[in-house]
Design a protein around this motif. Structure first.
Motif, PDB file in Angstrom:
ATOM      1  N   TRP A  73       0.889  -0.708  -0.128  1.00 32.81           N
ATOM      2  CA  TRP A  73      -0.068   0.188  -0.005  1.00 32.81           C
ATOM      3  C   TRP A  73       0.636   1.418   0.123  1.00 32.81           C
ATOM      4  CZ3 TRP A  73      -0.202  -4.003   3.909  1.00 32.81           C
ATOM      5  CH2 TRP A  73       0.961  -3.081   4.870  1.00 32.81           C
ATOM      6  N   LYS A  74      -0.112   2.483  -0.520  1.00 31.31           N
ATOM      7  CA  LYS A  74       0.875   3.604  -0.183  1.00 31.31           C
ATOM      8  C   LYS A  74       0.782   3.799   0.580  1.00 31.31           C
ATOM      9  CE  LYS A  74       1.712   7.482  -2.979  1.00 31.31           C
ATOM     10  NZ  LYS A  74       3.908   7.610  -4.095  1.00 31.31           N
ATOM     11  N   ASN A  75       1.347   4.362   1.753  1.00 33.49           N
ATOM     12  CA  ASN A  75       2.187   5.349   2.590  1.00 33.49           C
ATOM     13  C   ASN A  75       1.553   7.022   2.787  1.00 33.49           C
ATOM     14  OD1 ASN A  75       1.959   3.196   3.994  1.00 33.49           O
ATOM     15  ND2 ASN A  75       3.801   3.744   3.890  1.00 33.49           N
ATOM     16  N   PRO A  76       0.810   7.302   3.931  1.00 32.38           N
ATOM     17  CA  PRO A  76      -0.514   8.281   3.743  1.00 32.38           C
ATOM     18  C   PRO A  76       0.460   9.725   3.375  1.00 32.38           C
ATOM     19  CG  PRO A  76      -1.114   7.644   5.914  1.00 32.38           C
ATOM     20  CD  PRO A  76      -0.078   6.845   4.712  1.00 32.38           C
ATOM     21  N   PRO A  77       0.284  10.687   3.232  1.00 37.95           N
ATOM     22  CA  PRO A  77       2.009  11.558   3.162  1.00 37.95           C
ATOM     23  C   PRO A  77       2.450  11.959   4.229  1.00 37.95           C
ATOM     24  CG  PRO A  77       0.250  12.400   2.077  1.00 37.95           C
ATOM     25  CD  PRO A  77      -1.107  11.344   2.420  1.00 37.95           C
ATOM     26  N   GLY A  78       4.051  12.395   4.801  1.00 35.81           N
ATOM     27  CA  GLY A  78       4.613  12.453   5.357  1.00 35.81           C
ATOM     28  C   GLY A  78       5.052  11.194   5.984  1.00 35.81           C
ATOM     29  N   ALA A  79       4.606  10.237   5.595  1.00 40.49           N
ATOM     30  CA  ALA A  79       4.668   8.526   6.196  1.00 40.49           C
ATOM     31  C   ALA A  79       6.348   8.146   6.158  1.00 40.49           C
ATOM     32  CB  ALA A  79       4.364   7.309   6.244  1.00 40.49           C
ATOM     33  N   GLN A  80       7.402   7.507   6.926  1.00 40.36           N
ATOM     34  CA  GLN A  80       8.825   7.708   6.848  1.00 40.36           C
ATOM     35  C   GLN A  80       8.824   6.797   6.008  1.00 40.36           C
ATOM     36  OE1 GLN A  80      10.193   5.714  10.063  1.00 40.36           O
ATOM     37  NE2 GLN A  80      12.383   5.502   9.179  1.00 40.36           N
ATOM     38  N   PHE A  81       7.959   5.927   5.235  1.00 43.33           N
ATOM     39  CA  PHE A  81       8.407   5.564   3.601  1.00 43.33           C
ATOM     40  C   PHE A  81       7.343   5.804   2.834  1.00 43.33           C
ATOM     41  CE2 PHE A  81      10.894   2.827   6.925  1.00 43.33           C
ATOM     42  CZ  PHE A  81      12.710   3.267   5.942  1.00 43.33           C
ATOM     43  N   ASP A  82       7.387   5.229   1.633  1.00 41.30           N
ATOM     44  CA  ASP A  82       6.361   5.876   0.543  1.00 41.30           C
ATOM     45  C   ASP A  82       5.285   4.954   0.432  1.00 41.30           C
ATOM     46  OD1 ASP A  82       5.296   7.786  -1.541  1.00 41.30           O
ATOM     47  OD2 ASP A  82       6.098   5.586  -2.212  1.00 41.30           O
ATOM     48  N   GLN A  83       6.016   3.664   0.504  1.00 38.41           N
ATOM     49  CA  GLN A  83       5.346   2.427   0.269  1.00 38.41           C
ATOM     50  C   GLN A  83       5.237   0.977   1.325  1.00 38.41           C
ATOM     51  OE1 GLN A  83       5.850   0.681  -3.465  1.00 38.41           O
ATOM     52  NE2 GLN A  83       6.377   2.908  -4.203  1.00 38.41           N
ATOM     53  N   SER A  84       4.405   0.330   2.236  1.00 36.58           N
ATOM     54  CA  SER A  84       4.977  -0.459   2.952  1.00 36.58           C
ATOM     55  C   SER A  84       3.874  -1.949   2.955  1.00 36.58           C
ATOM     56  CB  SER A  84       4.300  -0.314   4.145  1.00 36.58           C
ATOM     57  OG  SER A  84       4.808   1.393   4.931  1.00 36.58           O
ATOM     58  N   GLY A  85       3.824  -2.987   3.184  1.00 31.33           N
ATOM     59  CA  GLY A  85       3.541  -3.911   2.641  1.00 31.33           C
ATOM     60  C   GLY A  85       3.597  -5.708   3.348  1.00 31.33           C
ATOM     61  N   VAL A  86       3.103  -6.511   3.419  1.00 39.01           N
ATOM     62  CA  VAL A  86       3.503  -7.906   3.783  1.00 39.01           C
ATOM     63  C   VAL A  86       3.593  -8.732   2.900  1.00 39.01           C
ATOM     64  CG1 VAL A  86       2.394  -7.082   6.113  1.00 39.01           C
ATOM     65  CG2 VAL A  86       1.040  -7.920   4.498  1.00 39.01           C
ATOM     66  N   CYS A  87       4.308  -9.874   2.840  1.00 41.96           N
ATOM     67  CA  CYS A  87       4.859 -11.169   1.824  1.00 41.96           C
ATOM     68  C   CYS A  87       4.262 -12.129   2.626  1.00 41.96           C
ATOM     69  CB  CYS A  87       5.941 -10.522   0.553  1.00 41.96           C
ATOM     70  SG  CYS A  87       5.824  -9.917  -0.399  1.00 41.96           S
ATOM     71  N   ASN A  88       3.669 -13.049   1.320  1.00 46.41           N
ATOM     72  CA  ASN A  88       3.518 -14.633   2.487  1.00 46.41           C
ATOM     73  C   ASN A  88       4.298 -15.451   1.299  1.00 46.41           C
ATOM     74  OD1 ASN A  88       3.293 -17.315   4.123  1.00 46.41           O
ATOM     75  ND2 ASN A  88       1.092 -16.639   3.567  1.00 46.41           N
ATOM     76  N   SER A  89       4.820 -16.638   1.702  1.00 50.52           N
ATOM     77  CA  SER A  89       5.579 -17.065   1.173  1.00 50.52           C
ATOM     78  C   SER A  89       5.692 -18.817   1.287  1.00 50.52           C
ATOM     79  CB  SER A  89       6.910 -17.374   0.186  1.00 50.52           C
ATOM     80  OG  SER A  89       7.615 -18.633  -0.180  1.00 50.52           O
ATOM     81  N   PRO A  90       4.306 -19.890   1.553  1.00 49.04           N
ATOM     82  CA  PRO A  90       3.555 -19.960   2.658  1.00 49.04           C
ATOM     83  C   PRO A  90       5.026 -21.360   2.514  1.00 49.04           C
ATOM     84  CG  PRO A  90       1.872 -20.077   1.272  1.00 49.04           C
ATOM     85  CD  PRO A  90       3.137 -19.167  -0.021  1.00 49.04           C
ATOM     86  N   GLY A  91       5.295 -22.094   3.578  1.00 47.29           N
ATOM     87  CA  GLY A  91       6.718 -23.248   4.128  1.00 47.29           C
ATOM     88  C   GLY A  91       8.131 -22.618   4.005  1.00 47.29           C
ATOM     89  N   ASN A  92       7.707 -21.289   3.671  1.00 46.38           N
ATOM     90  CA  ASN A  92       9.314 -20.581   3.486  1.00 46.38           C
ATOM     91  C   ASN A  92       9.645 -19.291   4.420  1.00 46.38           C
ATOM     92  OD1 ASN A  92      10.771 -21.983   0.948  1.00 46.38           O
ATOM     93  ND2 ASN A  92       8.988 -20.932   0.107  1.00 46.38           N
ATOM     94  N   TYR A  93       9.002 -17.878   4.179  1.00 50.61           N
ATOM     95  CA  TYR A  93       8.252 -17.095   5.418  1.00 50.61           C
ATOM     96  C   TYR A  93       7.897 -16.268   4.658  1.00 50.61           C
ATOM     97  CZ  TYR A  93       9.865 -14.269   0.648  1.00 50.61           C
ATOM     98  OH  TYR A  93      10.399 -14.732  -0.289  1.00 50.61           O
ATOM     99  N   THR A  94       7.255 -15.061   5.859  1.00 45.46           N
ATOM    100  CA  THR A  94       6.935 -13.612   6.031  1.00 45.46           C
ATOM    101  C   THR A  94       7.842 -12.299   5.633  1.00 45.46           C
ATOM    102  OG1 THR A  94       6.194 -13.199   7.895  1.00 45.46           O
ATOM    103  CG2 THR A  94       4.206 -15.387   6.804  1.00 45.46           C
ATOM    104  N   MET A  95       7.281 -11.576   5.606  1.00 45.89           N
ATOM    105  CA  MET A  95       8.156 -10.773   5.502  1.00 45.89           C
ATOM    106  C   MET A  95       7.491  -9.600   5.129  1.00 45.89           C
ATOM    107  SD  MET A  95      10.641  -8.859   1.655  1.00 45.89           S
ATOM    108  CE  MET A  95       9.383  -8.835   0.820  1.00 45.89           C
ATOM    109  N   GLN A  96       7.576  -8.505   6.319  1.00 47.12           N
ATOM    110  CA  GLN A  96       7.021  -7.037   6.350  1.00 47.12           C
ATOM    111  C   GLN A  96       8.337  -6.158   5.551  1.00 47.12           C
ATOM    112  OE1 GLN A  96       7.184  -5.961  10.584  1.00 47.12           O
ATOM    113  NE2 GLN A  96       5.873  -8.195  11.066  1.00 47.12           N
TER     114      GLN A  96
END
Length: 146
Positions: A73-96
């Motif tokens: 997702w696109k973060n609100p104006p003024g946030a530390q980062f422009d974009q953030s998100g989460v990922c899931n690879s079943p059996g391997n990992y999750t990532m923020q």
């Protein structure tokens, strides 16, 4: 002296078996769905769901391909980062992750925090990645910690 060196090697072998795993990776992403408001213009809020396939090469030469799905997702104006998100690879990992575009260049510089999947080989481990995301692909480096 040789016996001492051999004994030291045997004592250290179990620790080496659980040493950090450094790796490089490259892959492609494919948009699945998303929303954006307003529908046009440079300033917007929105989110996207996408799949990915990543080729990983570990420091020991081992290679594998990992697939998964992310929500970003696109973060609100003024946030530390422009974009953030989460990922899931079943059996391997999750990532923020978080990304920040570089002025005048396509794509963004990204950083991520990995958590090993409870049912996978990285159970109980964490890791970090840093990568460049541009033109539907990612290229970067990472490390699984002990």
């Amino acid at each position: 002296m040789k016996r001492f060196a051999a004994a030291l090697l045997l004592l250290c072998a179990p620790a080496a078996a659980h040493a950090a795993d450094n790796f490089t990776f490259s892959g492609m992403t494919k948009g699945i769905d998303g929303v954006r408001a307003p529908a046009q213009g440079p300033q917007f809020l929105g989110a996207q769901v996408f799949s990915y396939s990543t080729d990983v090469v570990y420091a020991n030469g081992q290679k594998e391909t990992i697939t998964g799905k992310c929500g970003g997702w696109k973060n609100p104006p003024g946030a530390q980062f422009d974009q953030s998100g989460v990922c899931n690879s079943p059996g391997n990992y999750t990532m923020q992750y978080s990304c920040q575009p570089e002025t005048g260049k396509p794509g963004a510089n990204c950083w991520g925090y990995l958590v090993g999947a409870p049912e996978g080989r990285y159970k109980g481990r964490t890791g970090l990645v840093t990568y460049r995301n541009a033109d539907g692909g990612n290229v970067g480096v990472g490390r699984w910690n002990d």
